[in-house]
Design an enzyme around this catalytic site. Structure first.
Site, PDB file in Angstrom:
ATOM      1  N   HIS A  69      48.422  76.162  47.342  1.00  0.00           N
ATOM      2  CA  HIS A  69      47.250  76.580  48.113  1.00  0.00           C
ATOM      3  C   HIS A  69      46.188  75.489  48.099  1.00  0.00           C
ATOM      4  O   HIS A  69      45.988  74.797  47.098  1.00  0.00           O
ATOM      5  CB  HIS A  69      46.671  77.890  47.569  1.00  0.00           C
ATOM      6  CG  HIS A  69      46.234  77.839  46.130  1.00  0.00           C
ATOM      7  ND1 HIS A  69      44.949  77.503  45.742  1.00  0.00           N
ATOM      8  CD2 HIS A  69      46.898  78.098  44.982  1.00  0.00           C
ATOM      9  CE1 HIS A  69      44.851  77.564  44.431  1.00  0.00           C
ATOM     10  NE2 HIS A  69      46.025  77.918  43.933  1.00  0.00           N
ATOM     11  N   ASP A  74      43.478  73.282  39.695  1.00  0.00           N
ATOM     12  CA  ASP A  74      43.968  74.469  40.405  1.00  0.00           C
ATOM     13  C   ASP A  74      43.633  74.384  41.888  1.00  0.00           C
ATOM     14  O   ASP A  74      42.635  74.923  42.326  1.00  0.00           O
ATOM     15  CB  ASP A  74      43.349  75.721  39.786  1.00  0.00           C
ATOM     16  CG  ASP A  74      43.944  77.011  40.303  1.00  0.00           C
ATOM     17  OD1 ASP A  74      44.996  76.966  40.969  1.00  0.00           O
ATOM     18  OD2 ASP A  74      43.348  78.070  40.055  1.00  0.00           O
ATOM     19  N   GLU A  77      45.019  81.934  48.666  1.00  0.00           N
ATOM     20  CA  GLU A  77      45.590  82.365  47.392  1.00  0.00           C
ATOM     21  C   GLU A  77      44.517  82.893  46.460  1.00  0.00           C
ATOM     22  O   GLU A  77      44.737  83.860  45.735  1.00  0.00           O
ATOM     23  CB  GLU A  77      46.335  81.207  46.733  1.00  0.00           C
ATOM     24  CG  GLU A  77      47.290  81.628  45.620  1.00  0.00           C
ATOM     25  CD  GLU A  77      46.630  81.764  44.253  1.00  0.00           C
ATOM     26  OE1 GLU A  77      47.240  82.394  43.358  1.00  0.00           O
ATOM     27  OE2 GLU A  77      45.516  81.246  44.071  1.00  0.00           O
ATOM     28  N   GLU A  78      43.354  82.265  46.475  1.00  0.00           N
ATOM     29  CA  GLU A  78      42.263  82.677  45.589  1.00  0.00           C
ATOM     30  C   GLU A  78      41.497  83.877  46.151  1.00  0.00           C
ATOM     31  O   GLU A  78      40.671  84.464  45.471  1.00  0.00           O
ATOM     32  CB  GLU A  78      41.287  81.520  45.373  1.00  0.00           C
ATOM     33  CG  GLU A  78      41.898  80.263  44.758  1.00  0.00           C
ATOM     34  CD  GLU A  78      42.282  80.439  43.302  1.00  0.00           C
ATOM     35  OE1 GLU A  78      42.200  81.569  42.780  1.00  0.00           O
ATOM     36  OE2 GLU A  78      42.674  79.432  42.681  1.00  0.00           O
ATOM     37  N   GLU A  98      51.158  75.973  40.446  1.00  0.00           N
ATOM     38  CA  GLU A  98      50.078  76.542  39.634  1.00  0.00           C
ATOM     39  C   GLU A  98      49.990  75.817  38.288  1.00  0.00           C
ATOM     40  O   GLU A  98      51.006  75.384  37.739  1.00  0.00           O
ATOM     41  CB  GLU A  98      50.314  78.032  39.397  1.00  0.00           C
ATOM     42  CG  GLU A  98      50.171  78.900  40.634  1.00  0.00           C
ATOM     43  CD  GLU A  98      48.750  78.951  41.161  1.00  0.00           C
ATOM     44  OE1 GLU A  98      47.813  78.591  40.428  1.00  0.00           O
ATOM     45  OE2 GLU A  98      48.573  79.355  42.324  1.00  0.00           O
ATOM     46  N   HIS A 122      39.010  77.349  37.144  1.00  0.00           N
ATOM     47  CA  HIS A 122      37.972  78.305  37.527  1.00  0.00           C
ATOM     48  C   HIS A 122      36.688  78.130  36.717  1.00  0.00           C
ATOM     49  O   HIS A 122      35.765  78.930  36.851  1.00  0.00           O
ATOM     50  CB  HIS A 122      38.462  79.755  37.409  1.00  0.00           C
ATOM     51  CG  HIS A 122      39.513  80.125  38.415  1.00  0.00           C
ATOM     52  ND1 HIS A 122      39.707  81.414  38.861  1.00  0.00           N
ATOM     53  CD2 HIS A 122      40.443  79.382  39.073  1.00  0.00           C
ATOM     54  CE1 HIS A 122      40.701  81.442  39.732  1.00  0.00           C
ATOM     55  NE2 HIS A 122      41.159  80.206  39.875  1.00  0.00           N
ATOM     56  N   ASP A 142      42.988  76.308  49.007  1.00  0.00           N
ATOM     57  CA  ASP A 142      41.689  76.936  48.744  1.00  0.00           C
ATOM     58  C   ASP A 142      41.364  76.912  47.252  1.00  0.00           C
ATOM     59  O   ASP A 142      42.254  76.871  46.396  1.00  0.00           O
ATOM     60  CB  ASP A 142      41.639  78.365  49.272  1.00  0.00           C
ATOM     61  CG  ASP A 142      42.712  79.271  48.671  1.00  0.00           C
ATOM     62  OD1 ASP A 142      43.868  78.830  48.543  1.00  0.00           O
ATOM     63  OD2 ASP A 142      42.394  80.423  48.328  1.00  0.00           O
TER      64      ASP A 142
END
Length: 381
Positions: A73, A106, A140-141, A169, A354, A75
């Site tokens: 992903h 990520d 995805e997020e 991931e 994150h 995003d």
């Protein structure tokens, strides 16, 4: 390879692709892959950008060979409080051997490593067997409604098979490649409303306190042993996430809203868990409503061609044997596994994902690309 993987990662980080915004990441990727001979199809759904890109070898084995997919992903999650970042989150910055920026771990470094690995592989092995593909989303997020799940639905409708899938991931913990995910637990969320009768707190005989009615059922759900897990998964977990009731200190609440979540192993299906919850609540003779949201069923890739290829590649580059894990949250691997594909997750260390000041170790970038390339060589040659 070092500079190329690093530069691609920096280019991607500089694009402020907060979910579901792609900010040009996918065009950058597809232009790069196009120069390597990939054929790309854009597959947008609503506001979400997705693409499916394929490269087939030049031999007669192409049609019969396996389909290997890199999935990921573009995003990222929001940066949060900008004042707490010691470098701007969307200005990739090198400091003390680390590359800082939102998405560094990520998972923009994984995307860059996939691109470099694929370019090197198809350049060195233009006659590879089977198909090398990319499945990339910008959702995805976020709510994961119009991303990978929609692309997979379309591919299934076309009868497009997927044999192997590597999701980038950030699986690693203390060292690149020390952990790979061979599956994930399922996730099931319940939205429970327990009904009572609102009234004045001084006249409890005319009320039915919804909170009181909810307490015993919630205690039973919280204390219940749903299973003991198995050799691949930990035991199923039930957790209450939110409780909301009442409007003033002199009013008995007439309703109590509860949000709870199961992280469940493959000892159960989501349907079986739903049935058990309803049976328990019905036995308590309370008035309630319950809605469900299935975030994903559990999946597991047993030891086989893909797991063996990944372990062998990590051993070759890093000199370690990875732990095979099903821990962590959910990922888009759950949608791809439903096709029958073997799915694993492998990416950089996840300590800062994150978080404020997200970063990735620069020296890991070329090694990750090399691991990815070795996997391709194990499966497509």
């Amino acid at each position: 390879m070092t500079n190329q993987t690093l530069e691609l990662t920096k280019n991607l980080i500089a694009r402020e692709s907060v979910t579901p915004i792609d900010a040009g990441c996918q065009k950058f990727m597809t232009d790069y892959l196009g120069d390597c001979g990939f054929n790309t199809e854009s597959m947008p759904f609503a506001e979400v950008c997705n693409f499916w890109s394929t490269h087939q070898g030049t031999t007669d084995l192409t049609v019969e060979g396996p389909v290997f997919v890199f999935a990921g992903h573009t995003d990222v999650v929001p940066a949060g409080d900008l004042h707490k970042w010691h470098t701007p989150p969307f200005e990739p910055t090198i400091k003390n051997g680390y590359l800082y920026g939102r998405g560094a771990a990520d998972m923009k470094s994984s995307l860059a490593a996939m691109m470099v690995a694929s370019k090197n592989f198809v350049t060195q092995h233009p006659d590879h067997k089977g198909t090398l593909a990319f499945l990339i989303t910008s959702d995805e997020e976020g709510p994961f409604i119009n991303g990978t799940v929609k692309v997979i639905e379309e591919l299934v409708n076309r009868k497009q098979n997927i044999d192997y899938c590597l999701v980038g991931e950030p699986s690693s913990h203390q060292q690149l490649g020390d952990i790979i995910r061979i599956g994930r637990r399922g996730s099931l969320t319940g939205f429970l409303t327990v009904h009572g009768i609102q009234g004045h707190v001084a006249y409890p005989e005319t009320t039915l306190n919804a909170v009181h009615s909810a307490l015993e059922p919630l205690a039973l759900l919280s204390n219940k042993v749903w299973d003991l897990g198995n050799e691949n998964f930990p035991a199923t977990s039930f957790q209450i996430c939110k409780i909301n009731a009442g409007s003033a200190n002199n009013i008995v609440p007439g309703s109590c809203n509860v949000e709870f979540n199961f992280r469940f192993c493959n000892e159960h299906t989501s349907h079986e868990l739903m049935q058990k919850v309803h049976k328990l609540l019905n036995s308590e003779k309370i008035e309630y409503e319950l809605e469900w949201k299935l975030n994903g069923e559990p999946f597991l890739t047993p030891q086989g061609e893909l797991v063996n290829a990944v372990c062998k590649s990590i051993q070759k580059v890093e000199g370690i044997t990875p732990e095979l894990s099903t821990g962590g949250g959910t990922s888009d691997g759950r949608f791809i596994a439903q096709t029958g594909a073997q799915v694993i997750e492998l990416g950089p260390c996840n300590e800062t994902i994150h978080k404020i000041n997200e970063s990735v170790l620069i020296e890991d970038l070329p090694r990750l690309a090399r691991i990815y390339q070795n996997i391709l060589e194990e499966l497509l040659l």
